[in-house]
Each structure stands twice: as C-alpha cells, then as structure tokens.
Design an enzyme around this catalytic site. Structure first.
Site, PDB file in Angstrom:
ATOM      1  N   ASP A  71      10.123  -7.842   3.493  1.00  0.00           N
ATOM      2  CA  ASP A  71       9.642  -6.484   3.770  1.00  0.00           C
ATOM      3  C   ASP A  71      10.222  -5.995   5.095  1.00  0.00           C
ATOM      4  O   ASP A  71       9.989  -6.586   6.147  1.00  0.00           O
ATOM      5  CB  ASP A  71       8.114  -6.483   3.824  1.00  0.00           C
ATOM      6  CG  ASP A  71       7.511  -5.084   3.786  1.00  0.00           C
ATOM      7  OD1 ASP A  71       8.179  -4.135   4.230  1.00  0.00           O
ATOM      8  OD2 ASP A  71       6.366  -4.954   3.324  1.00  0.00           O
ATOM      9  N   HIS A  97       9.251  -4.269   0.264  1.00  0.00           N
ATOM     10  CA  HIS A  97       7.987  -3.532   0.383  1.00  0.00           C
ATOM     11  C   HIS A  97       7.579  -3.048  -1.009  1.00  0.00           C
ATOM     12  O   HIS A  97       7.745  -1.874  -1.359  1.00  0.00           O
ATOM     13  CB  HIS A  97       8.186  -2.360   1.349  1.00  0.00           C
ATOM     14  CG  HIS A  97       6.909  -1.763   1.861  1.00  0.00           C
ATOM     15  ND1 HIS A  97       5.975  -2.481   2.578  1.00  0.00           N
ATOM     16  CD2 HIS A  97       6.410  -0.491   1.767  1.00  0.00           C
ATOM     17  CE1 HIS A  97       4.967  -1.691   2.906  1.00  0.00           C
ATOM     18  NE2 HIS A  97       5.204  -0.483   2.414  1.00  0.00           N
ATOM     19  N   SER A 132       0.145  -1.011   1.807  1.00  0.00           N
ATOM     20  CA  SER A 132       0.779  -0.426   2.987  1.00  0.00           C
ATOM     21  C   SER A 132      -0.244   0.366   3.810  1.00  0.00           C
ATOM     22  O   SER A 132      -1.189  -0.224   4.331  1.00  0.00           O
ATOM     23  CB  SER A 132       1.976   0.427   2.560  1.00  0.00           C
ATOM     24  OG  SER A 132       2.807   0.718   3.658  1.00  0.00           O
TER      25      SER A 132
END
Length: 227
Positions: free
Chosen positions: A170, A201, A116
């Site tokens: 996601d 995610h 991320s």
C-alpha cells in the site's frame, strides 16, 4: 442526520447490522459488491448500511470537492489532522448506529466496518461509542487522533474485537502507519486480529474470506437463538 445511504438485507427481519464506511472520493456503492460476496446466512438475516460521506473540499487534492469523511491536509505521514471534520463524521456514525438501535437491532449486534478514511472513522467512532458493539473492521487505514483515545474511549467498547487488515504494498496508507496504529491499540488492551496481504490500497479475495470467518464468530447467535 442528512446522509445519502444504500441499504441491503440478506433476509427479512434482520437481527444484525454491518455499517460500511467508504474511502476518500468513493461513495456508498463502493463496497456493495464486496459485501454481496459475504456468506453470513448461519447468523440469520443481516442488514448492510452503506452511507456516503458529504462532499467537501479536500486540501490534498487542491481543494477539489469530493466525498470525504474529513479533510486531508497533506501526504502521509502527516502531523496534522482535521479534528473538526473527524468529530463531525463521528457524530454521523453515532447517529447511524442509533438509527439501527431504534429500528430494533441491539448495538451489540452491530459491526462498524471501514476502508481507508472509512477505517479511520470506524476506529474513531467505534472506540468512543457509549454502547457495546459487536466488532470493528479496520481495512487499509489507521487510528486517527491517537493522543486523545485513552481519555475519550468508551469503557463499553474496551473489549470489542477489532479486525485489522492491510496491503503490504500500500502506497496510499503505508503499512507501517497501520502497524503503529495496531501497536497503539494493543497497548490500550484492545483485542486485534491482524492480517496483511501482498496487495496495494485495495481488498483481495483472501481478505474477504478471512473477514467472513471473523464476522461469523462476532455475529454468532447465542445458544438456542432462532435465525
């Protein structure tokens, strides 16, 4: 460099290093269990470095202070990025790499890996680093400051392999943003190994297995080397 970090070594006197950058609101502990699942014994000892980002106010979360590599101004997709924050954290990552080089691990035996926000920092710092790295692992993230990469990228890392993986479900960083990043990188000639998985995610077992295989290739010892 004043950064909290965790270190883990798979064997004494490691000859390779993986620096793992966490996502927004997490810390260096986040990916320790995942890295403990990796089986890299055939490449010799590996040192894992898990730094924690500084605590800063995050605009997206109402100014609440949390660990973040840079500020997030609004929901994705967003036209404006925290360039100053990205560049501050780029300097932190560069210092972490140099620290390992000073401790005896050559830059070409160092992998940058991030999830991320940590993925964004991996691409931000890794593609600009002046010494050749072993590889970049970009999980569930995107390429930051894409317009400046062509002018700022390092020739030393023009051929550095990149492992990109993303969840098709996601909703935090939508997969189309990662796919766009992949296409931008490929247009500049970078070698991308792309994977997507039916997850949100997060990280899944198949992803860890694919990453393990890729790391074994990237960190394979030269013929005749002793583990």
């Amino acid at each position: 460099m004043n950064v909290d970090l965790i270190e883990m070594e798979s064997a004494p006197n490691p000859g390779a290093c993986i620096i793992v950058l966490h996502g927004l609101g997490a810390d260096g502990n986040d990916f320790v269990p995942i890295c403990e699942e990796l089986e890299l014994s055939e490449v010799g000892g590996v040192r894992f470095i898990f730094p924690s980002a500084p605590e800063i106010p995050v605009t997206l979360n109402g100014g609440y202070r949390m660990r973040a590599w840079y500020d997030i101004y609004g929901p994705f997709p967003q036209p404006r990025e925290d360039e100053a924050g990205l560049r501050r954290s780029q300097a932190i990552v560069a210092a972490l790499i140099e620290r390992e080089v000073a401790r005896g691990i050559p830059a070409e035996r160092i992998v940058l890996m991030g999830f991320s926000q940590g993925c964004a920092m991996t691409l931000m710092a890794g593609l600009r680093h002046p010494q050749r790295l072993a590889g970049l692992v970009a999980l569930s993230g995107y390429l930051p400051l894409p317009a400046s990469l062509a002018a700022e990228r390092s020739e030393a890392n023009a051929g550095t392999p990149i492992f990109m993986a993303h969840g098709s479900a996601d909703s935090v960083v939508v997969i189309s943003r990662a796919q766009s990043s992949r296409e931008q990188l490929q247009a500049l000639g970078y070698e991308i190994e792309w994977h997507d998985y039916p997850i949100e995610h997060s990280v899944c077992l198949e992803e860890i297995q694919d990453l393990n295989a890729w790391l074994l290739q990237r960190l394979a010892k030269p013929d005749g080397a002793v583990a």
